[in-house]
Design an enzyme around this catalytic site. Structure first.
Site, PDB file in Angstrom:
ATOM      1  N   CYS A 134       0.834  -1.206   0.000  1.00 52.03           N
ATOM      2  CA  CYS A 134       0.000   0.000   0.000  1.00 52.03           C
ATOM      3  C   CYS A 134       0.869   1.257   0.000  1.00 52.03           C
ATOM      4  CB  CYS A 134      -0.933  -0.005   1.214  1.00 52.03           C
ATOM      5  SG  CYS A 134      -1.972   1.469   1.297  1.00 52.03           S
ATOM      6  N   CYS A 137      -0.409   4.131   2.174  1.00 52.30           N
ATOM      7  CA  CYS A 137      -0.193   3.937   3.615  1.00 52.30           C
ATOM      8  C   CYS A 137       1.274   4.155   3.982  1.00 52.30           C
ATOM      9  CB  CYS A 137      -0.543   2.509   4.047  1.00 52.30           C
ATOM     10  SG  CYS A 137      -2.024   1.844   3.314  1.00 52.30           S
ATOM     11  N   ASP A 138       2.187   3.650   3.184  1.00 54.09           N
ATOM     12  CA  ASP A 138       3.578   3.535   3.624  1.00 54.09           C
ATOM     13  C   ASP A 138       4.584   4.380   2.840  1.00 54.09           C
ATOM     14  OD1 ASP A 138       2.770   1.720   5.565  1.00 54.09           O
ATOM     15  OD2 ASP A 138       2.881   0.038   4.178  1.00 54.09           O
TER      16      ASP A 138
END
Ligand code: NDP
Length: 309
Positions: A134, A137-138
């Site tokens: 992701c 997200c990261d």
């Protein structure tokens, strides 16, 4: 056999949010967590994009917060999986793996989706240590660093251009000599200066011990093997919605995602509501999943009032 007013299947942000809303509306919901209680956030380290957590929150801890909030309003939570359903209605039926039979006029589906992985050496070992499925997200953890991302679809195109805004250099590994992504997304990829496309290229091994240090890649045409020095490795080769048990009951799209009425949680069946990633292949965020869980609970409550079930 047990009778409830609202059965929630799944325990990510969508399932727990549905439980909080359904419980506070007096529906005394029962929630089956599925095989990974907490869902995809259980395999995430820090969640920094969920509003209300200014310092960020560790993924499993955040899901524990969600769970406690659902339990505070007396949701019955079972750490088990629903393995079979019968949506003949108006009272829907579901069976757990241990054989419990639940009858409920409303079902909220929040079974989520699972990221597909490559299955190459180093990928699993370095998950959360530089390997991620992701980018949204990261990606932030790799600011001004070099990263690689695998895939040729819209997700890979979108996530690679997203990463290019944050990272110094992004290497997109496409296994064929063309991308599957839509034309406009491909143009964005090709027009991003710090995004380098490696055509006909497959990763063979993610390198590193405590963190990602590189990736060994092979050119599928020439068989030439080389190494890219990177500190982040993203996999964007698609997701698999966890909807197998609903096949034959619910309208699913070609990839298996539940077709909900746009802007609503309604499915093709009265009393069955869809939320979270099981019906969303575009946004896939914890906060959007939570939002649709809320919508499903409100729709379920309204349905019970209207039908008197
Ligand atoms: P897709 O299934 O569309 O694409 C998967 C990509 O990964 C393909 O290019 C495929 O290659 C590649 N791939 C699969 N397995 C491997 C492997 N083992 N090694 C290397 N590459 C591999 O998935 P997406 O997640 O990209 O998209 C899913 C759906 O969601 C699509 O319908 C897409 O249009 C939609 N979507 C829409 C968005 C938007 O509108 N903004 C954003 C994101 C997704 P190959 O082509 O060779 O098979």
């Amino acid at each position: 056999m047990e009778k409830v007013k609202c059965l929630i299947i799944g325990s990510g942000p969508a399932g727990y949010t549905a439980a909080i809303y359904a419980a506070r509306a007096g529906l005394s919901p029962m929630l089956y967590t599925g095989p990974q209680p907490g869902g995809q956030l259980m395999i995430t380290n820090d969640v920094e994009n969920y509003p209300g957590y200014p310092a960020g929150r560790n993924g499993p801890e955040m899901m524990e917060d969600f769970r406690k909030q659902a339990e505070r309003f007396e949701t019955v939570i079972r750490n088990e999986m629903i393995v079979k359903v019968d949506f003949t209605g108006p009272i829907h039926k579901a069976w757990s793996e241990s054989g419990a039979e639940i009858h409920s006029p409303t079902i909220i589906i929040a079974t989520g989706a699972s990221a597909k992985w490559l299955g190459i050496p180093g990928e699993h070992e370095l998950e959360n240590k530089g390997v991620s499925a992701c980018a949204v997200c990261d990606g932030f953890f790799f600011r001004k660093q070099k990263v690689a991302i695998v895939g040729g679809g819209d997700t890979a195109a979108e996530e690679s251009t997203y990463l290019a805004k944050i990272c110094s250099e992004v290497h997109l590994l496409v296994r064929r000599d063309e991308m599957r992504a839509s034309k406009i997304m491909q143009e964005r990829v090709l027009n991003t200066p710090n995004l380098i496309v490696h055509w006909n290229t497959s990763p063979e091994e993610v390198l590193g011990t405590d963190g990602v240090e590189g990736v060994r890649i092979r050119n599928n045409k020439t068989n030439e093997v080389s190494t890219l020095d990177i500190s982040g490795f993203f996999v964007a080769i698609g997701h698999q919605p966890n909807t197998d048990i609903f096949k034959g009951w619910l309208d699913l799209d070609d990839s298996g995602y539940i077709k909900a009425v746009p802007g609503r949680s309604l499915t093709n069946l009265p009393g069955v509501f869809a939320s979270g990633d099981a019906q969303d292949k575009i946004y896939r965020q914890a906060v959007t999943a939570a939002g649709t869980g809320c919508m499903a609970a409100l729709d379920a409550e309204r349905y019970l009032v209207e039908t008197g079930l």
